[in-house]
Design an enzyme around this catalytic site. Sequence first.
Site: not given
Length: 276
Positions: A101, A73, A208, A115
Amino acid sequence: MAGSNAAAPLTSSLSKLQSLNGLFAIYKKQGPTSADVLNKLKETLLKEAGVQNPNPRKRKKQSLKMGHGGTLDSSASGVLVVGVGNGTKMLSTMLAGSKKYMAVAELGKATDTLDATGSVTEEKDFQHVTKLDVEEKLNGFVGDIMQVPPLYSALKKDGQRMSVLLKKGHKVEAKPARSVKVYNLILQEFKLPFFTLDIECGGGFYVRSLIDDLGKALLSCAHVKELVRTKQGQFTLEQHALHEEHWTLEHILKSLQPCPDQEQSVDGVETPEGGT
């Protein structure tokens, strides 16, 4: 004669660049899209090789074949794996491999993009949530799970990215839930309304969506505040990701993981199916 002699090293540098085959990793900072970062990389390398006014977005007759594996992203940072030459054929393998992550989540607020870049769509109480609650709920998201990808994503509908269609005002239906693999979830820090997770997952997984689902499971809501990809396949953020000042032929040659010679290769393309 002096001019032709000066041009020789540049021609040699371009030839060396065009002969690269393999994979390497770069650091993507917060802000630009993964495609923007790839184009900046190509432009930087072509300029170093002496190409005047390179156009990295031009797809046909590209002088440098390059693609990335797994879109990050625009608001996320971290490892972005790049394939060059025949290495572009290996990017689909990178998408199927494991990724790690670090995600900071904020409880109590849901957004349309899931987000911090989006608009707040819902606010709920979060004071009842404890560290133990989060750890217990995380157990339910490990293994093979079903996950609905976010509406705002690089996934495509009728040939266009869903996120682009939404920004143009089109109505977009969510993609059906799909099976994704989660290897490990560790709660690193808990300080309301924030908590930090270390995540190891397979291809096609969206952090997300995980945070959104976790917020609901905790009888509240949540969104991703910060996201960093720390590992993709064998490439780690600390050891392998080249920062912009090292986007040079010399540094890429040092870090390039070569691939076996192949008779044919595909054009370097973005591969948006790897989610964040």
